[in-house]
Design a protein around this motif. Structure first.
Motif, PDB file in Angstrom:
ATOM      1  N   MET A   1      11.908  43.088  33.628  1.00  0.00           N
ATOM      2  CA  MET A   1      11.738  42.735  32.142  1.00  0.00           C
ATOM      3  C   MET A   1      12.555  41.542  31.655  1.00  0.00           C
ATOM      4  O   MET A   1      12.236  40.820  30.860  1.00  0.00           O
ATOM      5  CB  MET A   1      12.136  44.163  31.364  1.00  0.00           C
ATOM      6  N   LEU A   2      13.834  41.661  32.381  1.00  0.00           N
ATOM      7  CA  LEU A   2      14.635  40.630  31.973  1.00  0.00           C
ATOM      8  C   LEU A   2      14.075  39.166  32.362  1.00  0.00           C
ATOM      9  O   LEU A   2      14.189  38.105  31.886  1.00  0.00           O
ATOM     10  CB  LEU A   2      16.032  40.729  32.773  1.00  0.00           C
ATOM     11  N   PHE A   3      13.631  39.180  33.663  1.00  0.00           N
ATOM     12  CA  PHE A   3      12.933  37.875  33.929  1.00  0.00           C
ATOM     13  C   PHE A   3      11.784  37.443  33.148  1.00  0.00           C
ATOM     14  O   PHE A   3      11.716  36.442  32.969  1.00  0.00           O
ATOM     15  CB  PHE A   3      12.388  38.265  35.630  1.00  0.00           C
ATOM     16  N   GLU A   4      11.056  38.431  32.937  1.00  0.00           N
ATOM     17  CA  GLU A   4       9.817  38.191  31.856  1.00  0.00           C
ATOM     18  C   GLU A   4      10.355  37.525  30.597  1.00  0.00           C
ATOM     19  O   GLU A   4      10.019  36.665  30.165  1.00  0.00           O
ATOM     20  CB  GLU A   4       8.881  39.352  31.633  1.00  0.00           C
ATOM     21  N   LEU A   5      11.700  38.098  30.077  1.00  0.00           N
ATOM     22  CA  LEU A   5      12.246  37.564  28.766  1.00  0.00           C
ATOM     23  C   LEU A   5      12.635  36.120  29.138  1.00  0.00           C
ATOM     24  O   LEU A   5      12.302  35.393  28.212  1.00  0.00           O
ATOM     25  CB  LEU A   5      13.423  38.562  28.556  1.00  0.00           C
ATOM     26  N   VAL A   6      13.025  36.006  30.054  1.00  0.00           N
ATOM     27  CA  VAL A   6      13.736  34.784  30.463  1.00  0.00           C
ATOM     28  C   VAL A   6      12.605  33.533  30.476  1.00  0.00           C
ATOM     29  O   VAL A   6      12.527  32.522  30.170  1.00  0.00           O
ATOM     30  CB  VAL A   6      14.696  34.431  31.715  1.00  0.00           C
ATOM     31  N   VAL A   7      11.670  34.070  31.254  1.00  0.00           N
ATOM     32  CA  VAL A   7      10.367  33.177  31.210  1.00  0.00           C
ATOM     33  C   VAL A   7       9.790  32.874  30.036  1.00  0.00           C
ATOM     34  O   VAL A   7       9.405  31.480  29.830  1.00  0.00           O
ATOM     35  CB  VAL A   7       9.305  33.911  32.260  1.00  0.00           C
ATOM     36  N   TRP A   8       9.533  33.791  29.174  1.00  0.00           N
ATOM     37  CA  TRP A   8       9.054  33.596  27.811  1.00  0.00           C
ATOM     38  C   TRP A   8      10.021  32.654  27.244  1.00  0.00           C
ATOM     39  O   TRP A   8       9.522  31.682  26.375  1.00  0.00           O
ATOM     40  CB  TRP A   8       8.940  34.771  27.090  1.00  0.00           C
ATOM     41  N   PRO A 106      20.943  31.623  25.442  1.00  0.00           N
ATOM     42  CA  PRO A 106      21.456  32.829  26.359  1.00  0.00           C
ATOM     43  C   PRO A 106      22.865  32.172  26.887  1.00  0.00           C
ATOM     44  O   PRO A 106      23.819  33.054  27.031  1.00  0.00           O
ATOM     45  CB  PRO A 106      20.556  32.530  27.602  1.00  0.00           C
ATOM     46  N   PHE A 107      22.868  31.066  27.197  1.00  0.00           N
ATOM     47  CA  PHE A 107      24.142  30.333  27.747  1.00  0.00           C
ATOM     48  C   PHE A 107      25.278  30.571  26.628  1.00  0.00           C
ATOM     49  O   PHE A 107      26.482  31.105  27.048  1.00  0.00           O
ATOM     50  CB  PHE A 107      24.331  28.973  28.198  1.00  0.00           C
TER      51      PHE A 107
ATOM     52  N   LEU B  60      22.493  38.108  22.216  1.00  0.00           N
ATOM     53  CA  LEU B  60      21.812  38.939  23.275  1.00  0.00           C
ATOM     54  C   LEU B  60      20.832  39.948  22.786  1.00  0.00           C
ATOM     55  O   LEU B  60      19.563  40.066  23.130  1.00  0.00           O
ATOM     56  CB  LEU B  60      22.697  39.369  24.176  1.00  0.00           C
ATOM     57  N   ALA B  61      21.199  40.520  21.490  1.00  0.00           N
ATOM     58  CA  ALA B  61      20.329  41.324  21.079  1.00  0.00           C
ATOM     59  C   ALA B  61      19.016  40.742  20.277  1.00  0.00           C
ATOM     60  O   ALA B  61      17.919  41.121  20.415  1.00  0.00           O
ATOM     61  CB  ALA B  61      21.187  42.211  20.059  1.00  0.00           C
ATOM     62  N   MET B  62      19.304  39.415  19.664  1.00  0.00           N
ATOM     63  CA  MET B  62      18.406  38.504  19.113  1.00  0.00           C
ATOM     64  C   MET B  62      17.235  38.353  20.066  1.00  0.00           C
ATOM     65  O   MET B  62      16.055  38.363  19.516  1.00  0.00           O
ATOM     66  CB  MET B  62      18.822  37.475  18.435  1.00  0.00           C
ATOM     67  N   MET B  63      17.615  38.036  21.410  1.00  0.00           N
ATOM     68  CA  MET B  63      16.474  37.579  22.294  1.00  0.00           C
ATOM     69  C   MET B  63      15.512  38.550  22.447  1.00  0.00           C
ATOM     70  O   MET B  63      14.179  37.950  22.233  1.00  0.00           O
ATOM     71  CB  MET B  63      17.188  37.181  23.504  1.00  0.00           C
ATOM     72  N   PRO B  64      15.589  39.597  22.789  1.00  0.00           N
ATOM     73  CA  PRO B  64      14.472  40.744  22.939  1.00  0.00           C
ATOM     74  C   PRO B  64      13.780  40.991  21.580  1.00  0.00           C
ATOM     75  O   PRO B  64      12.672  41.090  21.320  1.00  0.00           O
ATOM     76  CB  PRO B  64      14.881  42.201  23.366  1.00  0.00           C
TER      77      PRO B  64
END
Lengths: 119, 787
Positions: A1-8, A106-107, B60-64
């Motif tokens: 799921m995390l990977f998909e989030l980063v890809v998006w 993210p950074f 971080l919470a904002m991203m999802p």
């Protein structure tokens, strides 16, 4: 799921952030209906006009009345146009800023947490 | 097509399903809370570190949250679809791929978790568990289900397969489920139709919010305080509701109206019968203008003038108001005035006023755009009375949409009704309203009459659901007719109608049989709904029971003898009498139109029909053919719930003669009718339009005795209140029959004879103290009063 989030996030998400710049600007422009304001900028306020009479005096008075109506219309619309331009600029700049910082989020989040813990 | 559970879209759908609304809300609250607290406490040096951590966590919470909102939540179908997962609606896709082995049963469970499938199940009033139990549990059976569901979606030009399509595919693809459908009186087509209904709503939800112009729009137009006071702004109403959900029946007509108004035409006359959708068209026009697509009419506002509130003023004040209204509209520069029921604005009667003198110059100099809604007759009247005004209006004729479109419009209107009344309007209610309004609301056109009937059914909702039964109850209460399926007791009456009629009528079996059969056909829904319930031509001598049969029918079928409209057609022999018959505002007793409007469920008895004027007989052709007549103002009156009986004495001499000679009626029935046609008594086209031509034969002496006994029964009924009854000896009965029979008038004098000979004798005995309560008075010939 995390990977998909980063890809998006770095894929269509980022592209969407750029697209948002335009949609925000469009929304603000539509809210103020800038095209209508510009088109009617010199029109009398609420179409309030005097019908000129026959005498020169009446014609002169009607011309003054209509001029006043147009000036009021111009002032109100011009002020709103200024506000609209400011809002469009803010929306555009905010959109661009958001699109620029989008890949950094993210950074930034991780950096803030790490800095917080490390002191 | 296959279902690929490992595809990118499937994975995304699965992830989206994990974002429950609870999780979304929690993340959002978490993000806002942490972010704002973090920013606040990050300012002082002492707590800065903690503030950074909170802001970092908030980011971080904002991203999802953003991921779900911008991507997962809206997973459009992939086009062109290569596999089923490209087509399935995201929620359904997630539910389907979560299932271990996909069988029709598990697919049904997955589908019913989607709102679209729930819409279909609820609006068809289906038993969800019952259907599930009838579906297969073999994975191989899913192939045909997918085929059925995708075929439905493709037929709807949709590249998406939602819960309703899958549910419909499951039902229509299963033999057992279809049997269940049949048991609840539904067909496969009903399921498909309901799927299309849900799809229209789904498409409406999915379309982007319409843009109706910003704050500069209204500043470009003038003030309209008087128009706001005396009119209803349709455009603002639509704007407030965020759009107008409807199926447009007359898209091409709307284009024509926009073209006419945009090209500088001063006004448009929408001409069509009441209920055909003229007001609906005005709403559609208002929405279209708000969307700003038509440059010449961009952002124009449609204001409907309220005739009743304008009329509350009078005289000069009224004139001033009307002038102000048009003055404001002209000055505002963005107003189209809508005159609903425009005849009220050009009329001369009560509840109307005439503003044609003011309107004519307005239309001539094109200063205000006007749309008027007229019925065809109102329009014709305006043209006749004020040609110059009518000439200024471009005519747009509106006709009834076809049945399929009408049903769609009624379905969409049902959803508006649901929102207003907080009820569920079932599919069956909509179709029943369509069917029954066609039968019982001749005064209105489709789709208006179906919608009006649905609205009337709301108070009869069962629980929180408007069902077909609710519609039937509404019709039964408002129209006073039985439309629900015949219940056991009533069915028994219908099945034994002949016996019931013979309790009041002697002999004439063939006549009673054909009439009873016609009534059974009408009640069972077998006969044509567009013709009268039954139509009969009764031929025979006077006093043989023609009128009595009509009266018996009124009592047996309509519940009361008074449910009979009786016209003596000898009073309609002149050409001028035609207008009296069709009069919409005169004496009720003389006007057939007024009588039937007052009592639509009646026996209409036209006595001595052959004596009426030929033009009236021509009207009768229309009545028997179409089940309706049109009054002088052009409004139809329905005879579709009436039984039409025309009587005639024509040929009675021949009937009497041949029966006396021992000939059976059926032997000379057809030759006699042919003879009457060839003699010009009746036209062949009229005779052929009756359901049956029935010959009545003269009564025998034995039958006359039975008639006398029947009448005696009525006397006994009256005497019942005094606990006294009367009996006739055989000799007395013979005497009464002899006195009550007239070769010319048959049994007609019998009632008078019973009155004079029997009732007078009883009265004498009662007054003489010879008839105490509990007494049975036996009258012999000598006891009878003298005739």
């Amino acid at each position: 799921m995390l990977f998909e989030l980063v890809v998006w996030w770095y894929g269509s998400g980022w592209v969407g952030a750029w697209k948002d710049c335009f949609s925000w600007v469009k929304k603000v422009q539509r809210f103020f209906s800038i095209d209508v304001l510009l088109g009617s900028l010199f029109a009398p306020w609420k179409r309030i006009v005097s019908i000129p009479g026959r005498s020169l005096d009446e014609k002169f008075r009607a011309a003054i009345d209509n001029l006043v109506s147009r000036v009021i219309g111009f002032c109100v619309r011009f002020l709103v146009l200024i506000v609209a331009v400011i809002m469009v600029t803010v929306a555009g700049v905010a959109g661009i800023v958001m699109a620029i910082i989008w890949p950094l989020v993210p950074f930034l989040a991780i950096a803030l947490i790490v800095v917080g813990f490390m002191g | 097509m296959n279902l690929n559970a490992a595809s990118h879209r499937s994975k995304k759908a699965k992830m989206a399903s994990r974002f429950s609304s609870k999780l979304q809300r929690s993340l959002l609250v978490f993000m806002i809370l942490l972010g704002s607290v973090g920013v606040v406490i990050a300012v002082p040096q002492t707590s800065r570190r903690f503030g950074y951590i909170l802001v970092g966590l908030a980011l971080l919470a904002m991203m999802p949250v953003l991921w779900h909102k911008r991507d997962l939540k809206n997973l459009p179908p992939r086009s062109p679809a290569k596999s089923l997962d490209d087509m399935l609606e995201a929620g359904l896709l997630a539910a389907v791929i979560k299932t271990k082995t996909l069988t029709p049963q598990s697919a049904w469970e997955a589908a019913t978790r989607q709102w679209q499938a729930r819409f279909l199940i609820n609006h068809l009033l289906l038993n969800e568990q019952e259907i599930r139990s009838r579906l297969s549990d073999k994975a191989t059976d899913m192939t045909s289900v997918w085929q059925a569901a995708t075929a439905l979606a493709f037929k709807d030009n949709s590249d998406q397969l939602d819960g309703a399509a899958l549910a419909a595919g499951l039902i229509t693809g299963s033999k057992d489920a279809k049997q269940y459908l049949a048991s609840v009186n539904l067909k496969e087509e009903d399921v498909i139709e309901t799927y299309h209904w849900s799809k229209r709503l789904s498409d409406f939800f999915d379309q982007p919010k319409p843009y109706f112009g910003g704050i500069g729009r209204d500043w470009a137009a003038g003030f309209t305080p008087t128009l706001d006071q005396f009119g209803a702004n349709i455009s603002r109403e639509i704007e407030a509701g965020g759009g107008h959900f409807h199926t447009l029946a007359h898209a091409d007509i709307l284009d024509g109206v926009v073209h006419n108004l945009g090209q500088g035409s001063g006004g448009v006359a929408l001409v069509g019968p009441l209920g055909v959708g003229k007001t609906g068209l005005a709403f559609a026009l208002a929405q279209r203008l708000l969307e700003g697509r038509d440059e010449a009419l961009r952002y124009y506002q449609l204001i409907s003038l309220d005739a009743s509130s304008i009329l509350s003023a009078s005289g000069r004040e009224l004139e001033r108001i009307i002038l102000t209204l048009f003055g404001e509209a002209a000055h505002a520069g963005n107003i189209i005035i809508f005159l609903d029921e425009a005849s009220l604005f050009f009329g001369k009667g009560a509840g109307a006023f005439d503003m044609s003198q003011i309107l004519l110059p307005v239309l001539q100099n094109r200063s205000v755009k006007i749309i008027g809604a007229f019925t065809p007759n109102d329009w014709q009247r305006l043209r006749a009375e004020n040609e110059s005004l009518a000439g200024q209006l471009a005519v747009v004729n509106i006709t009834e949409p076809d049945p399929a479109v009408t049903l769609k419009i009624a379905q969409d209107a049902a959803l508006t009704l649901e929102a207003k009344s907080n009820l569920l309007v079932s599919y069956q209610a909509v179709t029943e309203a369509y069917r029954l309004s066609g039968q019982f609301s001749a005064e209105l056109a489709y789709p208006g009459k179906a919608i009006a009937m649905l609205e009337q059914a709301v108070p009869y909702a069962e629980g929180k659901i408007v069902t077909a039964g609710s519609v039937q109850s509404a019709v039964e209460k408002t129209k006073g007719v039985k439309v629900a399926k015949a219940e056991a007791a009533e069915a028994d009456v219908l099945l034994h109608l002949e016996d019931k009629i013979h309790q009041r009528m002697i002999n004439q079996e063939p006549a009673v049989d054909v009439v009873a059969a016609a009534l059974r056909r009408g009640r069972a829904g077998v006969s044509s709904p567009n013709r009268p319930t039954g139509s009969f031509l009764f031929l025979g001598p006077t006093g043989v029971g023609k009128t009595e049969l009509a009266r018996s029918l009124a009592a047996t079928y309509y519940g009361n003898e008074r449910q009979m409209i009786r016209l003596d057609m000898t009073e309609y022999q002149q050409e001028a009498d035609v207008s009296r018959l069709l009069d919409a505002g005169g004496e009720i007793e003389k006007s057939l139109i007024l009588s039937i409007r007052q009592q639509p469920f009646s026996v209409v008895l036209l006595d001595e029909v052959e004596k009426s004027h030929p033009n009236i007989l021509n009207l009768l052709l229309q009545l028997l053919d179409e089940g309706q007549l049109t009054d002088q103002t052009g409004k139809p009156a329905s005879f579709r719930n009436a039984i039409i009986i025309a009587t005639s004495n024509a040929g009675s001499a021949e009937i009497t003669g041949r029966v006396a000679a021992g000939d059976a009626l059926q032997n000379f029935e057809r030759p006699l009718i042919d003879k009457l046609i060839s003699q010009g008594v009746f036209k062949a086209e009229l005779v052929n339009r009756f359901d049956e031509v029935v010959l009545f034969r003269p009564l025998t002496e034995k039958e006359l005795a039975q008639v006398a006994l029947l009448m005696l029964g009525e006397v006994n009924k009256t005497l019942g209140s005094q606990n006294v009854s009367v009996k006739l000896t055989e000799q007395a009965l013979i005497a009464v029959v002899k006195a009550g029979y007239d070769p010319q008038f048959g049994a007609r004098p019998m009632r008078r004879v019973i009155q004079r000979m029997v009732e007078d004798a009883i009265a004498t005995k009662i007054l003489g103290g010879q008839a105490k309560p509990g007494t049975v008075i036996t009258l012999d010939e000598k006891d009878l009063a003298k005739e």
